[in-house]
Design an enzyme around this catalytic site. Structure first.
Site, short mmCIF file in Angstrom:
data_model
loop_
_atom_site.label_atom_id
_atom_site.label_comp_id
_atom_site.label_asym_id
_atom_site.label_seq_id
_atom_site.Cartn_x
_atom_site.Cartn_y
_atom_site.Cartn_z
N HIS A 1 -2.70 6.89 3.75
CA HIS A 1 -3.25 5.67 3.15
C HIS A 1 -4.52 5.30 3.91
O HIS A 1 -4.55 5.33 5.14
CB HIS A 1 -2.21 4.55 3.25
CG HIS A 1 -2.76 3.21 2.92
ND1 HIS A 1 -3.51 2.98 1.80
CD2 HIS A 1 -2.69 2.02 3.59
CE1 HIS A 1 -3.88 1.71 1.78
NE2 HIS A 1 -3.40 1.11 2.85
N CYS B 1 0.82 -1.22 0.00
CA CYS B 1 0.00 0.00 0.00
C CYS B 1 0.85 1.27 0.00
O CYS B 1 0.33 2.37 -0.15
CB CYS B 1 -0.94 0.00 1.19
SG CYS B 1 -1.99 -1.47 1.24
N ASN C 1 -10.18 0.09 1.49
CA ASN C 1 -8.74 0.12 1.25
C ASN C 1 -8.45 -0.34 -0.18
O ASN C 1 -8.61 -1.52 -0.49
CB ASN C 1 -8.05 -0.79 2.28
CG ASN C 1 -6.53 -0.81 2.12
OD1 ASN C 1 -5.99 -0.29 1.15
ND2 ASN C 1 -5.85 -1.42 3.08
#
Ligand code: COA
Length: 348
Positions: free
Chosen positions: A275, A128, A305
């Site tokens: 994030h 990520c 996500n």
């Protein structure tokens, strides 16, 4: 020398799946997902859509903006993007959910489809944190060669295809999407990407991984495979790592003076774009750092996500909605599989 973002774009599949939609399929509830993560929905790609398809759409939107077009007409968008395509020297695509395993890179597929004939292209695997790594990689590649001027940096994921639907602690967290930026090397001062910090802690590699299919654990002839390659995660370990990763990165970005800017204080920062893994993770880090909530841009409620795509999707949303103004000081902070983490300081 500056590395300025001259265009942003995103692509999110239209199919929106609410927590209640998931609760109709697996043993979970809207209440549990919201209270543990802040997620309300996620978007899933159709069966025929792969990582490059979303990456291409996001890239074309970013390229069109770089050429001055921000409208909704697809033909006009493509025409504007086509003006920029031959001027792109590098394509960096960050993903954990590539079209193909190992080779070809998804970046090469994007390069072909967008007509960026002069561009070198490669993927980045940094979980990520991929987009944060990608910006620095692109800036570095632009810096070392005077003939390179423009780069396309993409974060693109189709995570819905790599979920284990029996693992309710993981599958509810992820969604599909892509974001992209066009980066241009200019002679401006105190603009664009001013500073990036990148970290890795490989000792945590098993906390978040896709165990099957690689050379450590290849599929064997005759083996009956009833679970495909999927994301496996130790939620508690990742949670603890993530809170520390955000705190360490933001503190370190603000700790030493930035050339041309001096010391960065919370007051100087217009936006922190974290994030979007779990709203609780961001809250815990925010409290630890004593940074007001309104400095953090959050959109996890809508998209969940999307791994390497969360930060560029957020940047594009903020840019197109007018939240980002020229001269704004923006901090990004990413963390994820690897384990990796890091952040960028950008003057918009
Ligand atoms: N719906 C309902 N119940 C669920 C559930 C779901 N989707 N997922 C787990 N549960 C249950 C568990 O079975 C457990 O039940 P039990 O107490 O009866 O055994 C209970 O909820 C608590 O599980 P636990 O795993 O301890 O929850 P948690 O409070 O640690 O939260 C996460 C789980 C995944 C939300 C949290 O660990 C997390 O966010 N980790 C980081 C994940 C992440 O962001 N990864 C990506 C990083 S890039």
């Amino acid at each position: 020398m500056a590395f300025e973002i001259i265009g942003t774009g995103r692509a999110v599949p239209p199919k929106k799946v609410s927590n209640n939609d998931l609760a109709a399929q697996i043993d979970t509830s809207d209440e549990w997902i919201r209270s543990h993560t802040g997620i309300g929905s996620r978007h899933y790609a159709e069966d025929t859509v792969a990582c490059s398809d979303l990456g291409i759409e996001a890239a074309l939107n970013a390229m069109a903006m770089a050429a001055g077009y921000t409208g909704e007409n697809p033909a006009e968008r493509d025409k504007a993007a086509a003006e920029i395509a031959p001027t792109i020297d590098i394509i960096i695509l960050a993903t954990a959910t590539a079209d193909y395993y190992g080779t070809p890179s998804t970046a090469c597929i994007v390069q072909d489809k967008i007509g960026a004939k002069s561009a070198a292209a490669m993927d980045i695997t940094a979980g990520c944190t991929g987009f944060v790594y990608g910006l620095e990689t692109a800036a570095g590649l632009l810096a070392v060669n005077p003939e390179r001027k423009r780069a396309l940096v993409i974060g693109a994921e189709v995570l819905s295809k790599l979920m284990n639907w029996d693992d309710r602690g993981t599958c509810v967290l992820f969604g599909d999407g892509a974001g992209a930026v066009v980066l241009e090397k200019t002679n401006a001062e105190n603009k664009g990407i001013l500073k990036t910090l990148l970290y890795a802690d490989g000792s945590g590699n098993e906390s978040l991984l896709m165990r099957r299919g690689g050379t450590r654990n290849p599929f064997k002839k005759g083996e009956v495979i009833d679970t495909g390659i999927c994301v496996e995660m130790n939620g508690q370990e990742v949670y603890n790592f993530a809170v520390g990763a955000i705190s360490t990165t933001i503190t370190a970005l603000m700790e030493s003076p930035v050339e041309g800017l001096g010391n960065i204080t919370v007051e100087n920062i217009s936006w922190i774009v974290p994030h979007q893994a779990n709203a609780r993770i961001v809250q815990a880090a925010r409290r630890r750092l004593r940074i007001p909530e309104e400095k953090f841009y959050m959109n996890i409620e809508e998209y969940a996500n999307t791994s390497s795509a969360t930060i560029p999707i957020a940047l594009d949303e903020m840019n197109r909605s007018g939240k980002l103004k020229k001269g704004d000081l923006v901090l990004t902070v990413g963390f994820g599989g690897g384990l990796t983490y890091g952040g960028n300081i950008i003057i918009w």
